[in-house]
Design a protein around this motif. Structure first.
Motif, PDB file in Angstrom:
ATOM      1  N   ALA A  20      48.498  57.154  34.935  1.00 20.90           N
ATOM      2  CA  ALA A  20      47.684  56.174  35.649  1.00 20.90           C
ATOM      3  C   ALA A  20      48.153  54.752  35.340  1.00 20.90           C
ATOM      4  O   ALA A  20      48.224  53.895  36.225  1.00 20.90           O
ATOM      5  N   ALA A  21      48.500  54.501  34.093  1.00 19.39           N
ATOM      6  CA  ALA A  21      48.976  53.174  33.711  1.00 19.39           C
ATOM      7  C   ALA A  21      50.286  52.846  34.419  1.00 19.39           C
ATOM      8  O   ALA A  21      50.500  51.715  34.866  1.00 19.39           O
ATOM      9  N   ALA A  22      51.160  53.860  34.532  1.00 22.99           N
ATOM     10  CA  ALA A  22      52.431  53.641  35.234  1.00 22.99           C
ATOM     11  C   ALA A  22      52.161  53.272  36.689  1.00 22.99           C
ATOM     12  O   ALA A  22      52.765  52.342  37.233  1.00 22.99           O
ATOM     13  N   VAL A  23      51.230  53.982  37.330  1.00 24.80           N
ATOM     14  CA  VAL A  23      50.895  53.677  38.720  1.00 24.80           C
ATOM     15  C   VAL A  23      50.342  52.253  38.823  1.00 24.80           C
ATOM     16  O   VAL A  23      50.681  51.497  39.738  1.00 24.80           O
ATOM     17  N   SER A  24      49.512  51.860  37.846  1.00 26.11           N
ATOM     18  CA  SER A  24      48.941  50.515  37.913  1.00 26.11           C
ATOM     19  C   SER A  24      50.022  49.444  37.744  1.00 26.11           C
ATOM     20  O   SER A  24      49.922  48.368  38.321  1.00 26.11           O
ATOM     21  N   TYR A  25      51.060  49.761  36.969  1.00 24.28           N
ATOM     22  CA  TYR A  25      52.167  48.808  36.878  1.00 24.28           C
ATOM     23  C   TYR A  25      52.931  48.697  38.184  1.00 24.28           C
ATOM     24  O   TYR A  25      53.420  47.634  38.545  1.00 24.28           O
ATOM     25  N   ALA A  26      53.004  49.816  38.901  1.00 25.23           N
ATOM     26  CA  ALA A  26      53.643  49.770  40.221  1.00 25.23           C
ATOM     27  C   ALA A  26      52.898  48.793  41.125  1.00 25.23           C
ATOM     28  O   ALA A  26      53.506  47.988  41.827  1.00 25.23           O
ATOM     29  N   VAL A  27      51.562  48.841  41.086  1.00 27.23           N
ATOM     30  CA  VAL A  27      50.752  47.911  41.891  1.00 27.23           C
ATOM     31  C   VAL A  27      51.066  46.474  41.496  1.00 27.23           C
ATOM     32  O   VAL A  27      51.258  45.599  42.347  1.00 27.23           O
ATOM     33  N   PHE A  28      51.101  46.262  40.201  1.00 25.61           N
ATOM     34  CA  PHE A  28      51.373  44.930  39.679  1.00 25.61           C
ATOM     35  C   PHE A  28      52.683  44.390  40.250  1.00 25.61           C
ATOM     36  O   PHE A  28      52.750  43.261  40.744  1.00 25.61           O
ATOM     37  N   PHE A  29      53.734  45.222  40.236  1.00 30.49           N
ATOM     38  CA  PHE A  29      55.029  44.766  40.742  1.00 30.49           C
ATOM     39  C   PHE A  29      54.998  44.550  42.246  1.00 30.49           C
ATOM     40  O   PHE A  29      55.592  43.607  42.754  1.00 30.49           O
ATOM     41  N   ILE A  30      54.286  45.422  42.953  1.00 31.52           N
ATOM     42  CA  ILE A  30      54.200  45.238  44.408  1.00 31.52           C
ATOM     43  C   ILE A  30      53.528  43.906  44.735  1.00 31.52           C
ATOM     44  O   ILE A  30      54.022  43.133  45.557  1.00 31.52           O
ATOM     45  N   VAL A  31      52.424  43.602  44.040  1.00 27.84           N
ATOM     46  CA  VAL A  31      51.732  42.333  44.276  1.00 27.84           C
ATOM     47  C   VAL A  31      52.680  41.165  43.998  1.00 27.84           C
ATOM     48  O   VAL A  31      52.808  40.234  44.804  1.00 27.84           O
ATOM     49  N   ALA A  32      53.378  41.236  42.872  1.00 30.24           N
ATOM     50  CA  ALA A  32      54.275  40.140  42.501  1.00 30.24           C
ATOM     51  C   ALA A  32      55.377  39.962  43.539  1.00 30.24           C
ATOM     52  O   ALA A  32      55.638  38.854  44.003  1.00 30.24           O
ATOM     53  N   ILE A  33      56.017  41.077  43.936  1.00 28.72           N
ATOM     54  CA  ILE A  33      57.141  40.994  44.877  1.00 28.72           C
ATOM     55  C   ILE A  33      56.673  40.433  46.217  1.00 28.72           C
ATOM     56  O   ILE A  33      57.294  39.530  46.780  1.00 28.72           O
TER      57      ILE A  33
END
Lengths: 289, 268
Positions: free
Chosen positions: A264-277
């Motif tokens: 779940a934490a890995a998925v949440s980091y994916a969100v973080f990167f998508i928002v940033a990009i």
């Protein structure tokens, strides 16, 4: 010298509490989440396993479905909503318009509803034997009721309609305040140069609104990419996973299924990167124009 | 041509305004109907109002949830605006390189999606044995980067001479903040309070995770629970929806100016 040190001490003491709270409840969890994302295991039994979670993500169909859904909501809802709120703001900005105060209040009112409440309200209004179906049948647009909330395509439409209903007035307020800061003399000059109403909108209003368009689109994107309350209460993510968002998936992974915190934490980091990009791309695009 | 434009504009605005307020009319009508009539989309007043309210406050214990939500919102609003305004004030009145960097760091945390924080926060509070207590709702809500930013922006408008004069009169720095700044910035505080109250009142995801027993539930949790059952009673749900919407509507109409200011705070 002593007095100056005292002032420095007092000044830092004033920012201390607020900073400590942000640090403890925002940055520390964020860093911990990163370390968690490198661990695998069930519940509290976790061990480091490199990029295993990120590899699992690539092959996880549900992950891609929820990413797709979340992006779909953003791509469809945000442009429609922002354009609508801009049109409304420009229409309402005319001081000669009668009843503008009442219109503005009405259009803004949805923003005061609680997120859970309005989601349930929409679920009820769009129910199979609910108000919208009854209305559409009565005016002969459809013959049989549509299962709005239970059918994958329609469920997405209902969620988007709900979001547009709730937030259009909110963003309209931003545009209205930006429009009020544009001096009337600029329009006067444009008129003297032979601009008609549409030209003065595209040549004067739009360029001057660019910073606020950027701000509102970042805000809207940030909130739609984190969409949770509405989907949970309108469709529960169903039917199947067809309306599930990435935030809901993270929630499910950690608290509904057998807890797999690391993944779940890995998925949440994916969100973080998508928002940033996306934010960076958006900034680039708007700068170029 | 002019006439047509006039007509078009008003038609557009009337349609949009009607769509905007229709769900409100819908809840007011529906609260007087029983569940069956509501699901069938009945558009006239019925006789089930008293029954719905009675059921909502006995069966679902809506009153308790309302008080819980109110208690949390009041505590969070007061603590967060005092602590965040103190920081926002200091960032402007005592500028320094170090504080500028700190401010940027604090603001950057607004970009962190909430979902990226919930799991460690859940584990942190479970280790502290604080889950299912109100501390785990209140503590993470106190340090709100938006509020720090909002107060910093608004402090720029505060007359610096007032601070100088107070210092000459022998006021301590904290006295200046509490006795002069706070009373003078009433309207800014009202806007911030509305923002903070709304955020807490609407908070759903984190309480859903952190609170486990029904007697601790906030309104959004109780209302969501009512609606998620197999055979939801929409009459009772409508009471819940109205009860959770009423306070924010009231605040909106009483303090419309500050309400809008609170929303616009980030733009100025």
């Amino acid at each position: 010298m002593f007095k100056k040190n005292r002032i420095v001490f007092v000044a830092w003491s004033m920012v201390l509490l607020a900073s400590a709270f942000v640090l403890i409840f925002s940055y520390i969890p964020m860093i911990q989440a990163f370390f968690l994302s490198l661990q695998t295991g069930k519940g509290a039994n976790l061990s480091f396993n490199g990029l295993a979670n990120y590899k699992r993500m690539i092959g996880d169909d549900t992950f891609w479905t929820t990413i797709g859904n979340t992006l779909f909501y953003s791509v469809v809802q945000i442009p429609i909503m922002l354009l609508l709120s801009l049109i409304l703001a420009v229409t309402l900005n005319d001081p000669r318009l009668k009843g503008r105060g009442i219109y503005r209040t009405c259009i803004f009112l949805p923003c005061v509803t609680s997120l859970v409440s309005y989601s349930i309200l929409f679920k009820n209004i769009f129910a199979v034997d609910g108000f919208v179906n009854n209305l559409l049948i009565k005016i002969n647009i459809i013959d049989a009721p549509i299962a709005f909330v239970l059918e994958a395509g329609w469920a997405k439409v209902v969620i988007i309609i709900a979001l547009i209903w709730r937030y259009t007035g909110y963003y309209m307020i931003f545009y209205l305040s930006a429009l009020q800061n544009i001096e009337g003399s600029i329009y006067e000059a444009a008129r003297l140069d032979g601009c008609n109403a549409i030209q003065s909108f595209t040549k004067v209003t739009v360029p001057l609104l660019k910073p606020i368009v950027f701000l509102t689109s970042v805000m809207a994107l940030n909130s739609t990419l984190q969409l949770f309350d509405e989907v949970v209460n309108l469709t529960g993510g169903g039917p199947g996973n067809s309306t599930r968002t990435i935030s809901e998936y993270i929630y499910d992974l950690s608290f509904n299924f057998v807890p797999s915190y690391g993944y779940a934490a890995a998925v949440s980091y994916a969100v973080f990167f998508i928002v940033a990009i996306i934010t960076i791309i958006q900034k680039g695009v708007l700068k170029e124009r | 041509m002019r006439k047509l434009g006039y007509l078009l504009r008003h038609t557009l605005l009337i349609i949009i305004s009607f769509v905007s307020i229709f769900p409100f009319l819908w809840m007011i009508i529906s609260i007087t109907n029983d569940s069956k009539d509501i699901t069938m989309g009945k558009l006239s007043f019925g006789h089930a109002l008293i029954e719905n309210i009675q059921k909502a406050f006995t069966m679902a214990d809506l009153g308790k949830s309302f008080m819980n939500s109110l208690e949390l919102a009041v505590i969070i609003t007061i603590t967060s605006i005092v602590i965040c305004s103190l920081a926002g004030y200091a960032f402007v009145v005592f500028p320094s390189k170090g504080k500028e960097i700190l401010f940027m760091v604090l603001i950057a945390s607004m970009m962190v999606p909430f979902a990226a924080r919930i799991i460690p926060m859940f584990r942190m509070f479970s280790q502290l044995k604080l889950l299912n207590s109100y501390l785990c709702i209140i503590l993470p809500a106190i340090g709100a980067p938006f509020l720090i930013f909002f107060f910093k922006q608004n402090t720029h408008a505060f007359p610096f001479e007032t601070i100088q004069a107070a210092r000459v009169d022998g006021c301590k720095e904290y006295q200046i903040f509490f006795r002069i700044f706070m009373p003078m910035m009433k309207s800014t505080y009202a806007a911030a309070a509305i923002f903070s109250f709304m955020a807490s009142w609407n908070n759903y995801m984190w309480p859903l995770i952190a609170l486990q027993s029904n007697d601790k539930f906030t309104l959004p949790l109780t209302v969501a629970n009512l609606a998620s059952g197999f055979n939801p009673d929409y009459g009772v749900i409508m009471v819940g929806i109205i009860v959770s919407t009423l306070p924010t509507i009231l605040v909106f109409f009483l303090l419309q100016k500050q309400f809008v200011e609170g929303i616009l705070g980030s733009v100025k």
